[in-house]
Design an enzyme around this catalytic site. Structure first.
Site, mmCIF file in Angstrom:
data_model
loop_
_atom_site.group_PDB
_atom_site.id
_atom_site.type_symbol
_atom_site.label_atom_id
_atom_site.label_comp_id
_atom_site.label_asym_id
_atom_site.label_seq_id
_atom_site.Cartn_x
_atom_site.Cartn_y
_atom_site.Cartn_z
ATOM 1 C CD GLU B 149 6.988 24.097 13.307
ATOM 2 O OE1 GLU B 149 6.142 24.468 12.460
ATOM 3 O OE2 GLU B 149 6.679 23.823 14.486
ATOM 4 C CB SER B 235 8.479 0.804 16.244
ATOM 5 O OG SER B 235 8.788 1.487 15.063
ATOM 6 C CG HIS B 364 4.635 9.293 21.980
ATOM 7 N ND1 HIS B 364 5.679 8.581 22.560
ATOM 8 C CD2 HIS B 364 4.290 8.596 20.876
ATOM 9 C CE1 HIS B 364 5.917 7.508 21.835
ATOM 10 N NE2 HIS B 364 5.091 7.490 20.807
ATOM 11 C CB SER B 365 5.346 10.843 17.983
ATOM 12 O OG SER B 365 3.991 10.488 17.735
#
Lengths: 362, 472
Positions: B149, B235, B364-365
């Site tokens: 959020e 990453s 996923h993100s």
């Protein structure tokens, strides 16, 4: 022609100090014992010393166990055991990744890539992992103990995949160091410095010189500092900058130029990343001319970085454009190697080194 | 010697009968070797019940259904010598099928209603441990929700959740010792949470403030903590796998009672580094536990587009690595499997592969909207009916170890703590500008010193071009 003869017809003994040049290493000799060694033996000695002085150091890669395809790792497995000196599966990304893991745990991992032409599978591990390991973790972790050794450069018959000079790719990566020795004595000292440097280092060894170059190498443990260029021949008319095997070629060009009354200052950069700008800058401010030479293709080669930097710093002192005598923009060819290579004649004919009537652009 | 065995069957059988030379003919051993477990001291007693006992039978290596069909021909008892060792031969040309007739079954202890399946093999979990595990799973849920959020509100730039994978995160962490070195992919913050990373520390990294251990250099969720033996997240996918092999080898050489533990998703197993990592760990006999979170999706790529094998577990044998498939949404099964794998890795100095089956409930993100490539019904199903947190909660509640009062107290206090952590992190001082230039090398190099001087001069001259708050 002269360059061809020197490359193929006789053992390449590095010139002595007769003409005021110091192709051989200038490491102080003093009273310590020296031994006449070729490049692979000098590297071998450095590795023996590295493993001897740090019990948490490891040497591994393809075929290193029996001594390596270039004999650089002879005797290590027998002396230090298979736990510390071992063959790996045929997988460069695995070799470097495994080395990063070992180094991240505080060990020294001296890994071997069989020839620099095969380093690319490991490029992700080198660029995205090794180079950024310390920075991205906020210095909580580092893999400074990692040293990657790879034979590079022309060998006379290597073709596309046994002759490459990939140093430029690595010089573009903040976080690693790139080191290239010119001779056996230099190699031993620079390799020990690279292994002990707290940053990951890519160490390119001129394979042409493994057997061809012979020099008196001190037997003791010594280090040559990184990021310090060396003026191996003093002069006043033009500065020449190079590294590795190319310096021998440039040395010949300097001798030829001298016959025409041109006094050449020859600099061995030794460390390409981070490179010693100050030494080159000071030299060019003195001479007013710069010629850079490397085997790698000219476009995007490391000579471009040196040229741009020197232009920024020495523009008003330059009497001529910076000259680059490099490999052609082709894959490294087999039968055409003599035409591809930046020979001493190409250097001699370049606009910087010759009188205006003999100018050619390479 | 190979020539000996190449002779006809008749000669061999007559030799056998008449001359008693059966000793020369090496019988092929069909059973897999059983590991021998001896009593040993576990390094960390903090999270383990002192009265824990092991059901070793379940951890023994099962003889896998043979991929090569057995034949009764005597030929099979004769063998040929090749560089890799002796191998039997057959004159029957048979291809190994591309898949087994049956998929490798999934190890599970708790059913969907949170009841232990009868006759389950599993390592008992004490009340204290179970409650802690549940609390952490719930905390991870709340953390994911609130940070997600916060990103939506523009307070942090990026986030990715572990929704649906709480059991893998927490139960695996609970099964390890603090000395085990963890190399995560990026969907395992629960491991770090278990080890003691605080909500404030998570928030600091997401905000990249001055208290961030990573010094603000990487995107949110790229946590790392040397204190907690948790390597910094990067990453690129799967790069940690060969590194884990090196870490495991280092631990082996130091004779530590510890192993490397590394995580990867289903998609990551397609990377070359997966092959490199497993092969190196196997050849080097390194104590590494590879945990693959098979959650069905690699961003928008379903596993049917990722591989044609029976998932990841079957790949272990290809590397000579012991493997198990486990229900990743079953906290007890995950705990037992990881605990056993870890012990095997350390005592036998070998790698182990765990495929934890699960589902990526979240996108996923925050840069992804997964309803674009999968059915909302599917997501809903997994979220509601196959929820690992609810399933474990039922078991914990049934044991009388957790109440609804505990639940609401935990969730509201965690939520409050998180909101406070976010507010504090947001207000925290930013990293000084010099941290842009530090740690590229151990010591700042000349070119970086020059660039820092140049940049500082520029910022001082034209501050309006730059974000505020970065102390020069």
């Amino acid at each position: 022609m002269a360059s061809l003869l020197s490359r193929f017809c006789r053992k390449l003994a590095l010139p002595g100090s007769a003409h005021g040049s110091r192709m051989t290493s200038t490491t102080a000799c003093g009273s310590e014992t020296v031994k006449s060694l070729n490049l692979y033996s000098a590297i071998n000695q450095a590795l023996h010393i590295a493993l001897e002085t740090d019990p948490r150091s490891y040497v591994f890669g393809e075929d290193v166990g029996f001594g390596g395809v270039f004999r650089c790792t002879t005797g290590l497995a027998e002396r230090f055991g298979k736990n510390r000196v071992f063959n790996t599966p045929l997988c460069e990304q695995g070799i470097v990744g495994f080395g990063i893991g070992l180094a991240a745990m505080g060990n020294r991992a001296v890994v071997e890539i069989q020839v620099a032409d095969y380093i690319y599978p490991a490029f992700d591990q080198i660029v995205n992992e090794a180079a950024k390991f310390r920075y991205r973790s906020g210095n909580q972790f580092n893999c400074g103990g990692l040293t990657i050794r790879a034979p590079y450069g022309a060998v006379g018959h290597g073709g596309h995949y046994h002759s490459q000079s990939p140093e430029a790719f690595f010089c573009h990566v903040p976080g690693i160091k790139v080191v290239i020795p010119r001779s056996p004595r230099e190699a031993k000292g620079l390799l020990l410095s690279s292994i002990r440097d707290p940053n990951p280092v890519v160490f390119f060894e001129p394979k042409w010189l493994y057997r061809q170059a012979v020099e008196e190498v001190p037997e003791h443990d010594y280090m040559i500092p990184l990021s310090q260029a060396e003026i191996i021949r003093e002069g006043s008319d033009i500065t020449l900058v190079g590294w590795g095997a190319q310096l021998t070629v440039m040395e010949q060009a300097c001798l030829d130029a001298e016959k025409e009354g041109i006094s050449c200052e020859l600099i061995d950069l030794k460390t390409l990343l981070p490179w010693d700008k100050e030494t080159v800058e000071a030299s060019v401010k003195k001479t007013g001319r710069l010629l850079i030479s490397h085997e790698a293709p000219i476009t995007g080669g490391f000579g471009a970085e040196i040229s741009a930097t020197i232009l920024e710093r020495c523009f008003l002192k330059l009497e001529a454009p910076v000259s680059r005598v490099c490999g052609l923009d082709t894959p490294f060819p087999l039968v055409f190697e003599p035409f591809y290579m930046p020979t001493k004649n190409k250097a001699s004919s370049s606009s910087s080194l010759s009188s205006p009537s003999k100018t050619h652009i390479f | 010697m190979a020539m000996w065995f190449a002779r006809s069957r008749n000669l061999v059988s007559s030799l056998r009968q008449n001359l008693g030379l059966s000793a020369i003919l090496i019988k092929r051993n069909h059973s897999s070797p059983r590991p021998v477990f001896t009593n040993y001291e576990l390094s960390s007693k903090v999270f383990l019940d002192p009265s824990t006992s092991f059901r070793h039978e379940s951890t023994a290596v099962e003889s896998q259904p043979d991929l090569v069909q057995q034949s009764d021909h005597e030929d099979d008892a004769q063998e040929l010598d090749f560089p890799g060792g002796k191998v039997g031969y057959t004159s029957e040309m048979k291809f190994i099928p591309e898949s087994s007739s049956r998929r490798i079954p999934c190890y599970r202890v708790l059913n969907e209603h949170g009841k232990i399946i009868s006759d389950s093999d599993f390592i008992p979990v004490s009340e204290k441990l179970a409650v802690r595990m549940y609390e952490q799973m719930a905390t991870l849920q709340v953390m994911d929700h609130i940070f997600y959020e916060a990103q939506r509100q523009g307070r942090i730039s990026f986030y990715l959740t572990s929704v649906g994978e709480e059991a893998i995160n927490i139960a695996s962490a609970a099964a390890l010792s603090p000395e085990d070195v963890v190399l995560p992919q990026y969907r395992e913050p629960g491991v770090l949470l278990w080890r003691g990373f605080t909500l404030e520390e998570f928030a600091n990294q997401c905000f990249g403030n001055k208290a961030d251990y990573g010094k603000g250099r990487q995107m949110p969720i790229h946590y790392g903590s040397n204190q907690h033996n948790y390597f910094t997240v990067s990453s690129p996918i799967a790069t940690q796998l060969p590194q884990a092999a090196g870490v495991g080898y280092a631990l082996k050489m130091e004779k530590k009672n510890a192993c490397a533990v590394t995580f990867i998703g289903d998609g990551g197993t397609s990377e070359g580094d997966f092959h490199a990592g497993l092969n190196f760990a196997a050849v080097m006999e390194a104590p590494v536990v590879f945990i693959c979170r098979n959650n069905g999706w690699a961003i928008s790529t379903h596993i049917s587009e990722q591989f044609r094998s029976d998932g990841i577990v079957v790949k272990g044998q290809a590397y000579g690595i012991r493997s198990i498939r486990v229900d990743g949404n079953d906290a007890l099964a995950v705990y037992s499997a990881v605990r056993s794998a870890r012990e095997m890795a350390v005592t036998e100095q070998r790698p182990v592969l765990i495929e934890a089956m699960t589902y990526r409930v979240g996108h996923h993100s925050t840069s992804d909207d997964s309803t674009k490539y999968r059915e909302a019904d599917e997501i809903q199903y997994w979220k509601m009916s196959r929820n690992p947190v609810n399933r474990f909660k039922k078991w914990v509640q049934d044991n009388g170890w957790w109440s609804e009062e505990d639940e609401s107290k935990l969730r509201s206090s965690t939520r409050k703590q998180l909101l406070q952590a976010i507010q504090a992190a947001e207000k925290w001082e930013k990293q000084p500008l010099t941290e842009l230039f530090n740690d590229v090398y151990d010591v700042k190099t000349k070119n970086l010193e020059e660039q820092e001087v140049g940049l500082k001069a520029l910022v001082e001259k034209q501050p309006q071009d730059y974000p505020t708050g970065f102390h020069i």
